[in-house]
Write a protein that holds these residues in place. Structure first.
Motif, PDB file in Angstrom:
ATOM      1  N   UNK A   1       1.630  66.277  26.176  1.00  0.00           N
ATOM      2  CA  UNK A   1       1.281  67.485  26.551  1.00  0.00           C
ATOM      3  C   UNK A   1      -0.169  68.000  25.768  1.00  0.00           C
ATOM      4  N   UNK A   2      -0.637  68.852  26.587  1.00  0.00           N
ATOM      5  CA  UNK A   2      -2.140  69.390  26.135  1.00  0.00           C
ATOM      6  C   UNK A   2      -2.164  70.915  26.584  1.00  0.00           C
ATOM      7  N   UNK A   3      -3.074  71.662  25.800  1.00  0.00           N
ATOM      8  CA  UNK A   3      -3.376  73.119  25.987  1.00  0.00           C
ATOM      9  C   UNK A   3      -2.936  73.992  25.242  1.00  0.00           C
ATOM     10  N   UNK A   4      -3.372  75.059  25.035  1.00  0.00           N
ATOM     11  CA  UNK A   4      -2.941  76.084  24.095  1.00  0.00           C
ATOM     12  C   UNK A   4      -3.072  75.744  22.796  1.00  0.00           C
ATOM     13  N   UNK A   5      -4.086  74.897  22.383  1.00  0.00           N
ATOM     14  CA  UNK A   5      -4.412  74.243  20.899  1.00  0.00           C
ATOM     15  C   UNK A   5      -3.923  72.832  20.950  1.00  0.00           C
ATOM     16  N   UNK A   6      -3.210  72.263  21.828  1.00  0.00           N
ATOM     17  CA  UNK A   6      -2.994  70.928  21.708  1.00  0.00           C
ATOM     18  C   UNK A   6      -4.221  69.959  22.641  1.00  0.00           C
ATOM     19  N   UNK A   7      -4.561  68.848  22.000  1.00  0.00           N
ATOM     20  CA  UNK A   7      -5.545  68.097  22.525  1.00  0.00           C
ATOM     21  C   UNK A   7      -5.131  66.821  23.042  1.00  0.00           C
ATOM     22  N   UNK A   8      -6.234  66.265  23.803  1.00  0.00           N
ATOM     23  CA  UNK A   8      -5.994  64.760  24.094  1.00  0.00           C
ATOM     24  C   UNK A   8      -7.340  64.479  23.694  1.00  0.00           C
ATOM     25  N   UNK A   9      -7.568  63.634  22.703  1.00  0.00           N
ATOM     26  CA  UNK A   9      -8.913  63.110  22.039  1.00  0.00           C
ATOM     27  C   UNK A   9      -9.864  64.389  21.847  1.00  0.00           C
ATOM     28  N   UNK A  10      -9.388  65.337  21.217  1.00  0.00           N
ATOM     29  CA  UNK A  10     -10.024  66.759  21.086  1.00  0.00           C
ATOM     30  C   UNK A  10     -10.332  67.627  22.050  1.00  0.00           C
ATOM     31  N   UNK A  11     -10.026  67.124  23.242  1.00  0.00           N
ATOM     32  CA  UNK A  11     -10.355  68.267  24.648  1.00  0.00           C
ATOM     33  C   UNK A  11      -9.029  68.708  24.926  1.00  0.00           C
ATOM     34  N   UNK A  12      -9.120  69.709  25.927  1.00  0.00           N
ATOM     35  CA  UNK A  12      -8.054  70.488  26.575  1.00  0.00           C
ATOM     36  C   UNK A  12      -7.484  71.606  25.633  1.00  0.00           C
ATOM     37  N   UNK A  13      -7.619  71.655  24.435  1.00  0.00           N
ATOM     38  CA  UNK A  13      -7.166  72.716  23.476  1.00  0.00           C
ATOM     39  C   UNK A  13      -7.383  74.174  24.137  1.00  0.00           C
ATOM     40  N   UNK A  14      -8.271  74.377  24.995  1.00  0.00           N
ATOM     41  CA  UNK A  14      -8.801  75.848  25.430  1.00  0.00           C
ATOM     42  C   UNK A  14      -7.944  75.927  26.985  1.00  0.00           C
ATOM     43  N   UNK A  15      -7.093  74.835  27.293  1.00  0.00           N
ATOM     44  CA  UNK A  15      -6.370  75.404  28.441  1.00  0.00           C
ATOM     45  C   UNK A  15      -5.502  76.711  28.143  1.00  0.00           C
ATOM     46  N   UNK A  16      -5.261  77.492  28.760  1.00  0.00           N
ATOM     47  CA  UNK A  16      -4.536  78.869  28.445  1.00  0.00           C
ATOM     48  C   UNK A  16      -3.004  78.546  28.639  1.00  0.00           C
ATOM     49  N   UNK A  17      -2.515  77.361  29.046  1.00  0.00           N
ATOM     50  CA  UNK A  17      -1.247  77.239  29.221  1.00  0.00           C
ATOM     51  C   UNK A  17      -0.828  75.723  28.653  1.00  0.00           C
ATOM     52  N   UNK A  18       0.414  75.419  28.570  1.00  0.00           N
ATOM     53  CA  UNK A  18       0.773  73.777  28.234  1.00  0.00           C
ATOM     54  C   UNK A  18       0.838  72.985  29.349  1.00  0.00           C
ATOM     55  N   UNK A  19       0.348  71.895  29.681  1.00  0.00           N
ATOM     56  CA  UNK A  19       0.365  71.033  30.713  1.00  0.00           C
ATOM     57  C   UNK A  19       0.496  69.542  30.353  1.00  0.00           C
ATOM     58  N   UNK A  20       0.923  68.651  31.264  1.00  0.00           N
ATOM     59  CA  UNK A  20       0.798  67.262  31.179  1.00  0.00           C
ATOM     60  C   UNK A  20      -0.365  67.092  31.818  1.00  0.00           C
ATOM     61  N   UNK A  21      -1.047  65.810  31.593  1.00  0.00           N
ATOM     62  CA  UNK A  21      -2.384  65.390  31.859  1.00  0.00           C
ATOM     63  C   UNK A  21      -2.109  64.210  33.072  1.00  0.00           C
ATOM     64  N   UNK A  22      -3.000  64.215  33.851  1.00  0.00           N
ATOM     65  CA  UNK A  22      -2.901  63.149  35.151  1.00  0.00           C
ATOM     66  C   UNK A  22      -3.063  61.843  34.334  1.00  0.00           C
ATOM     67  N   UNK A  23      -2.122  61.042  34.707  1.00  0.00           N
ATOM     68  CA  UNK A  23      -2.254  59.520  34.185  1.00  0.00           C
ATOM     69  C   UNK A  23      -3.609  59.044  34.096  1.00  0.00           C
ATOM     70  N   UNK A  24      -4.519  59.216  35.264  1.00  0.00           N
ATOM     71  CA  UNK A  24      -5.462  58.645  35.390  1.00  0.00           C
ATOM     72  C   UNK A  24      -6.446  59.032  34.044  1.00  0.00           C
ATOM     73  N   UNK A  25      -6.295  59.982  33.344  1.00  0.00           N
ATOM     74  CA  UNK A  25      -7.082  60.695  32.345  1.00  0.00           C
ATOM     75  C   UNK A  25      -7.078  59.702  30.995  1.00  0.00           C
ATOM     76  N   UNK A  26      -5.812  59.143  30.676  1.00  0.00           N
ATOM     77  CA  UNK A  26      -5.333  58.543  29.581  1.00  0.00           C
ATOM     78  C   UNK A  26      -5.010  56.915  29.752  1.00  0.00           C
ATOM     79  N   UNK A  27      -5.078  56.708  30.821  1.00  0.00           N
ATOM     80  CA  UNK A  27      -5.122  55.233  31.168  1.00  0.00           C
ATOM     81  C   UNK A  27      -6.173  54.180  31.338  1.00  0.00           C
TER      82      UNK A  27
END
Ligand code: IMP
Ligand code: MG
Length: 183
Positions: free
Chosen positions: A157-183
């Protein structure tokens, strides 16, 4: 143009739900720590969005500081080998320390951090985590958070502080990423 919301597969914890979590936990902490010497310690960097909103719901005098930790290994799992990159500015002896974390996954990071702080003679040390993935806990880990925002399923999960590769922290909610992003 690269945008961030379009990379989200599903919103798991909405902004409204985050507000409700912060209000509920803030009220609980206000009751539990009345008359104590509350010292809020945010684990960098994931906890900062949660910490700033949560503390504004705590109606008590308190101090804040940050602990910078970096865990070795790949970007989607933690190895438990934790390096302190920013220590606390002052001694915590006599304080009631509340560690703020974005997510409790294997628990290895918080196990390391709480063991390190045990020796510093705080009055108490407790954990407040926004998210918990209980089924991911490593067998050797003995960590029981006093406060949990909500459990999340076993997905990244990413957002509201949580990152994937240091990005997406600034999403205002918590979400899951599309598989295409990390595969
Ligand atoms: P643990 O040591 O395995 O409990 O990992 C804790 C740290 O791993 C968290 O503070 C996060 O930085 C990171 N982490 C674990 N799961 C996720 C996730 O689903 N999304 C983003 N970061 C995560
Ligand atoms: Mg983190």
């Amino acid at each position: 143009m690269a945008m961030i919301h379009q990379d989200v597969e599903k919103i798991l914890v909405s902004e409204e739900e985050l507000r409700a979590i912060n209000k509920r936990l803030g009220e609980q902490i206000t009751r539990d720590y009345a008359g104590k010497n509350l010292f809020i310690v945010g684990i960098l960097k994931g906890s900062i969005y949660f910490m700033t909103d949560l503390t504004r719901n705590i109606d008590l005098p308190l101090e804040i500081d940050f602990l910078g930790v970096s865990s070795y290994g790949s970007s989607t799992r933690s190895s438990g080998e934790v390096k302190i990159v920013k220590d606390l500015d002052k001694a915590i002896e006599g304080y009631d320390v509340l560690l703020i974390e974005d997510i409790l996954d294997t628990g290895r990071t918080l196990q390391y951090v709480s063991e390190m702080l045990q020796s510093r003679k705080a009055n108490s040390i407790a954990i407040c985590t926004l998210l918990d993935k209980p089924e991911r806990r490593a067998p050797e880990v003995n960590i029981h958070p006093k406060y949990v925002g909500c459990d999340v399923p076993n997905e990244f999960v990413v957002g509201y502080g949580l990152d994937y590769d240091q990005k997406y922290r600034n999403l205002p909610y918590i979400g899951s990423l599309k598989r295409s992003i990390y595969e």
